[in-house]
Design an enzyme around this catalytic site. Sequence first.
Site, PDB file in Angstrom:
ATOM      1  N   ASP A  45       2.789  -4.001  -2.836  1.00  0.00           N
ATOM      2  CA  ASP A  45       2.911  -2.695  -3.150  1.00  0.00           C
ATOM      3  C   ASP A  45       2.423  -1.863  -2.051  1.00  0.00           C
ATOM      4  OD1 ASP A  45       1.372  -0.573  -5.801  1.00  0.00           O
ATOM      5  OD2 ASP A  45       2.899  -0.493  -4.271  1.00  0.00           O
ATOM      6  N   ASP A  77       7.551   3.144  -1.023  1.00  0.00           N
ATOM      7  CA  ASP A  77       6.758   2.600  -1.830  1.00  0.00           C
ATOM      8  C   ASP A  77       7.404   1.475  -2.724  1.00  0.00           C
ATOM      9  OD1 ASP A  77       5.169   3.514  -5.064  1.00  0.00           O
ATOM     10  OD2 ASP A  77       5.022   1.549  -4.034  1.00  0.00           O
TER      11      ASP A  77
END
EC number: 3.4.23.-
Length: 330
Positions: free
Chosen positions: A35, A219
Amino acid sequence: DTGSAAAIPINEVDIAYVTPVTVGTPPQTLMLDLDTGSSDLWVFSSLTPSSQIRGQEIYTPTKSSTSQLLNGHTWSIRYGDGSSSRGTVFTDNFTIGGLEVKSQAVQTAQEVSSSFTQEQSLDGLVGLGFSTLNTVRPSSQLTFFDNARPNLDEEVFTADLKYHATGTYDFGFIDSKKHNGTITYTPVQPSPGYWTHSLSGYSVGSGAFQSSQISGISDTGTTLLYLPTAIVTAYYRQVQGAQNSQYYGGYVFPCASTLPTFTFGIEGARFTIPASYINYTRISPTSTTCYGGLQSSSGLGINIFGDVALKAAFVVFSGTNPPRIGFAPK
Ligand SMILES: O=C(CCCl)NNC1=[NH+]CCN1
């Protein structure tokens, strides 16, 4: 050193991607979500209440001969989608795709929110944002990338996420076989700790390219593409029957609609997201109403270039000084 590991979609709409990692001695294998929108490495563990575990694999530090409690340290994180987790911290050996970090801070969950409990094939996260975002206190901890960096052949990691297919995360090298042609780099603002950069503009379908600096974060931990309302309304104006639904919390449209493509600019380069990526999912299994992969960022306070955008390119996260991010066709 280098590493290379699979990025496996956890369901049929690519809601998230997981990567096999090993923790401890002997190695315990977990499937974690890499992430770039956060900087905590946390796992479901033997300290997670069984009521909050539904099929996830867990890390048991007492079974690892190389685990060490990081005494008196705790963490607590809330993500952009409202999910959260918190707990304690161990250090242990941690490997992704053959790349090992000894004494990586591994944050053991003592509580996870319901959306993590429900995500049965996700055993935790590996934060690949900047370490300034790490929530461990009293002393914050380094990400896997920051720990590995001194030993990497090249100070980079790359994301090759794929639509409805397994892709790759590489560490320490840029695999020329994974992209076609030039990588276009653009500066990253490392504060407050996301991979923050600008798009140079956008276009909808065959429309004219609108040049405008759009700041946001790349992201891998966010599923969809979130952009300013003006851009999103301009997109869905081209979709018969589209509407911004309070009930569903975003733009929905008839699943049979013909969607336009969406193109974003990185400096002078252009990357086109196929319409299929934006026809994200049915709102329920038998519904003929679909939810869009492009949504408004107005409720978030930040634009997020999530997986719907990233899977349209080969992306280089460069930890050089100054940091930068690169996009290439593939
Ligand atoms: O939290 C964010 C957005 C930061 Cl603005 N991305 N990362 C993530 N991990 C799990 C859900 N979302």
